[in-house]
Design a protein around this motif. Sequence first.
Motif, PDB file in Angstrom:
ATOM      1  N   PHE A   1     125.051  -7.526  44.883  1.00  0.00           N
ATOM      2  CA  PHE A   1     124.385  -6.809  45.971  1.00  0.00           C
ATOM      3  C   PHE A   1     125.177  -6.926  47.261  1.00  0.00           C
ATOM      4  N   GLU A   2     125.633  -8.134  47.566  1.00  0.00           N
ATOM      5  CA  GLU A   2     126.394  -8.343  48.803  1.00  0.00           C
ATOM      6  C   GLU A   2     127.632  -7.447  48.825  1.00  0.00           C
ATOM      7  N   ASN A   3     128.315  -7.342  47.698  1.00  0.00           N
ATOM      8  CA  ASN A   3     129.494  -6.473  47.616  1.00  0.00           C
ATOM      9  C   ASN A   3     129.125  -5.014  47.827  1.00  0.00           C
ATOM     10  N   ARG A   4     128.042  -4.568  47.180  1.00  0.00           N
ATOM     11  CA  ARG A   4     127.616  -3.170  47.318  1.00  0.00           C
ATOM     12  C   ARG A   4     127.146  -2.884  48.739  1.00  0.00           C
ATOM     13  N   PHE A   5     126.367  -3.812  49.301  1.00  0.00           N
ATOM     14  CA  PHE A   5     125.876  -3.625  50.665  1.00  0.00           C
ATOM     15  C   PHE A   5     127.038  -3.564  51.648  1.00  0.00           C
ATOM     16  N   GLN A   6     128.002  -4.459  51.493  1.00  0.00           N
ATOM     17  CA  GLN A   6     129.152  -4.471  52.394  1.00  0.00           C
ATOM     18  C   GLN A   6     129.904  -3.144  52.337  1.00  0.00           C
ATOM     19  N   ALA A   7     130.057  -2.577  51.150  1.00  0.00           N
ATOM     20  CA  ALA A   7     130.760  -1.293  51.013  1.00  0.00           C
ATOM     21  C   ALA A   7     130.012  -0.179  51.752  1.00  0.00           C
TER      22      ALA A   7
END
Length: 156
Positions: free
Chosen positions: A30-36
Amino acid sequence: MHIKEVMGNEKVDFTGIELSYFLIGLLSAFENRFQAVADNAMKEISWKQFFAIICVSMCKSSPTVKELADIMGSSHQNVKQILLKLEKKGFVRITVDEKDKRKQRIELTDYCREFCEKNDEMSMNTMRKLFAGVSGEQLQVTIQTIIQIEDNLKMI
């Protein structure tokens, strides 16, 4: 690919994975997707840079780099790199502490405040969309769970 798609993908098998392992993986993904998504929303700065700005703005007085690193849950070196980029873009001012010359204090610039005001409505709309369908009770349980996990992390 969103997590529901990953979970439904026949190339990945989540059978038998403990819920705690699944949650940690879910948080990381989630953190990776949110950051993108967040990086794409604000063209001028990255999500991590914006997060640093948010953390500085919540401080009652200008934080030191170490204090900001503690608040952000990151290393002094990583936060310093983020701050140097923000300083170069005119968002923060890094000054030497008057009482202790070894410390550096972080201040938001007027340019930063104007940027935040200009992007406030977009940010609020994004948060509304992000948390659509999530109740206050669900948020409270999630917050309590993450706080408990972090408390446990300190004992490892």
